[in-house]
Write an enzyme that holds these catalytic residues in place. Structure first.
Site, short mmCIF file in Angstrom:
data_model
loop_
_atom_site.label_atom_id
_atom_site.label_comp_id
_atom_site.label_asym_id
_atom_site.label_seq_id
_atom_site.Cartn_x
_atom_site.Cartn_y
_atom_site.Cartn_z
N HIS A 72 -38.80 -7.28 9.61
CA HIS A 72 -37.56 -7.76 10.24
C HIS A 72 -37.03 -8.99 9.49
O HIS A 72 -35.85 -9.09 9.19
CB HIS A 72 -37.80 -8.18 11.70
CG HIS A 72 -38.18 -7.08 12.64
ND1 HIS A 72 -39.26 -7.16 13.49
CD2 HIS A 72 -37.61 -5.87 12.88
CE1 HIS A 72 -39.32 -6.05 14.22
NE2 HIS A 72 -38.35 -5.25 13.86
N LYS B 95 -37.99 -1.41 30.28
CA LYS B 95 -38.93 -1.13 29.20
C LYS B 95 -40.06 -2.14 29.25
O LYS B 95 -39.82 -3.33 29.39
CB LYS B 95 -38.19 -1.22 27.84
CG LYS B 95 -38.98 -0.61 26.71
CD LYS B 95 -38.17 -0.59 25.44
CE LYS B 95 -39.10 -0.37 24.25
NZ LYS B 95 -38.43 -0.58 22.98
N ARG C 118 -36.80 2.29 7.52
CA ARG C 118 -38.06 2.18 6.78
C ARG C 118 -38.38 3.45 6.01
O ARG C 118 -38.88 3.42 4.91
CB ARG C 118 -39.22 1.88 7.74
CG ARG C 118 -39.21 0.48 8.28
CD ARG C 118 -40.18 0.32 9.40
NE ARG C 118 -39.82 1.22 10.49
CZ ARG C 118 -40.39 1.23 11.68
NH1 ARG C 118 -41.38 0.42 11.93
NH2 ARG C 118 -39.99 2.07 12.62
N SER D 95 -43.65 -3.16 14.88
CA SER D 95 -44.09 -4.06 15.95
C SER D 95 -45.24 -3.41 16.73
O SER D 95 -46.16 -4.11 17.17
CB SER D 95 -42.94 -4.35 16.91
OG SER D 95 -41.94 -5.06 16.25
O1 PNS Z 1 -36.04 -2.36 17.86
P1 PNS Z 1 -35.58 -1.12 18.56
O2 PNS Z 1 -36.36 -0.91 19.84
O3 PNS Z 1 -35.59 0.09 17.66
O4 PNS Z 1 -34.03 -1.39 18.97
C1 PNS Z 1 -33.30 -0.41 19.69
C2 PNS Z 1 -31.99 -1.01 20.24
C3 PNS Z 1 -32.26 -2.24 21.06
C4 PNS Z 1 -31.06 -1.36 19.10
C5 PNS Z 1 -31.32 0.11 21.11
O5 PNS Z 1 -32.26 0.61 21.99
C6 PNS Z 1 -30.11 -0.38 21.90
O6 PNS Z 1 -29.08 -0.70 21.34
N1 PNS Z 1 -30.26 -0.41 23.24
C7 PNS Z 1 -29.19 -0.84 24.12
C8 PNS Z 1 -28.68 0.33 24.97
C9 PNS Z 1 -27.60 1.12 24.27
O7 PNS Z 1 -26.59 0.57 23.82
N2 PNS Z 1 -27.78 2.44 24.14
C10 PNS Z 1 -26.79 3.33 23.55
C11 PNS Z 1 -27.15 3.70 22.14
S1 PNS Z 1 -28.17 5.12 22.10
#
Ligand code: PNS
Length: 160
Positions: free
Chosen positions: A19, A43, A92, A130
């Protein structure tokens, strides 16, 4: 240098060297970069949103144009409220692609003005996640090559 506010959203549970590498590279491309931590009570995260933001702040203390924030709900709503147009995500490997592709397309569908940009993770960090950090730390393993030095102690403390 790209115009506009760029947001790098994620869980950062916890922030890894992968990150930080992405943040450092993006901070050179954008005048301002916001790293936005998802605050999702549904979550189960290992670290609270405050802990995750605190670890990110310390890991990015050397980057003057990087701000740490948090958001709940939809990412596109946060983007609108922050007046930001660019979502940054790291890739990645091909395994990340399907998920990221779907998320970018859904976000585009519901908020056409918002663009998702992808950057490839540096090969040195492509294997870091992570969840791997959490598993290794849970069993007392060495995480020094996976996370910024300034947060190692805090991670181990949580698992004690
Ligand atoms: O680090 P991560 O867990 O891969 O990040 C995922 C994240 C936080 C970017 C994604 O889950 C997110 O944007 N969640 C907010 C809910 C949302 O907007 N969902 C619609 C898109 S599918």
């Amino acid at each position: 240098m790209c115009k506009g506010l760029c947001v790098y959203p994620g869980s950062f549970d916890p922030v890894t060297l992968g990150h930080v590498d992405l943040i450092e590279r993006a901070a050179k491309l954008f005048p301002n970069l916001v790293v936005a931590v998802l605050n999702n009570p549904d979550k189960h995260n290992m670290f609270t949103v405050e802990q995750r933001m605190n670890m990110l702040s310390r890991a990015c203390a050397h980057l003057t144009n990087v701000t740490i924030d948090s958001f709940g709900g939809l990412l596109v709503d946060y983007m609108r409220s922050a007046n930001a147009e660019i979502v940054l995500r790291g890739l990645r490997a091909v395994t990340d692609f399907e998920n990221e592709f779907q998320m970018a397309q859904v976000n585009r569908q519901i908020a056409p003005g918002i663009e998702t940009l992808f950057m490839m993770t540096s090969p040195d960090y492509a294997y870091i996640s992570s969840s791997a950090v959490r598993q290794i730390a849970m069993f007392g393993g060495d995480i020094s090559t996976l996370v910024p030095p300034c947060i190692i102690e805090e991670i181990h403390r949580v698992f004690k």
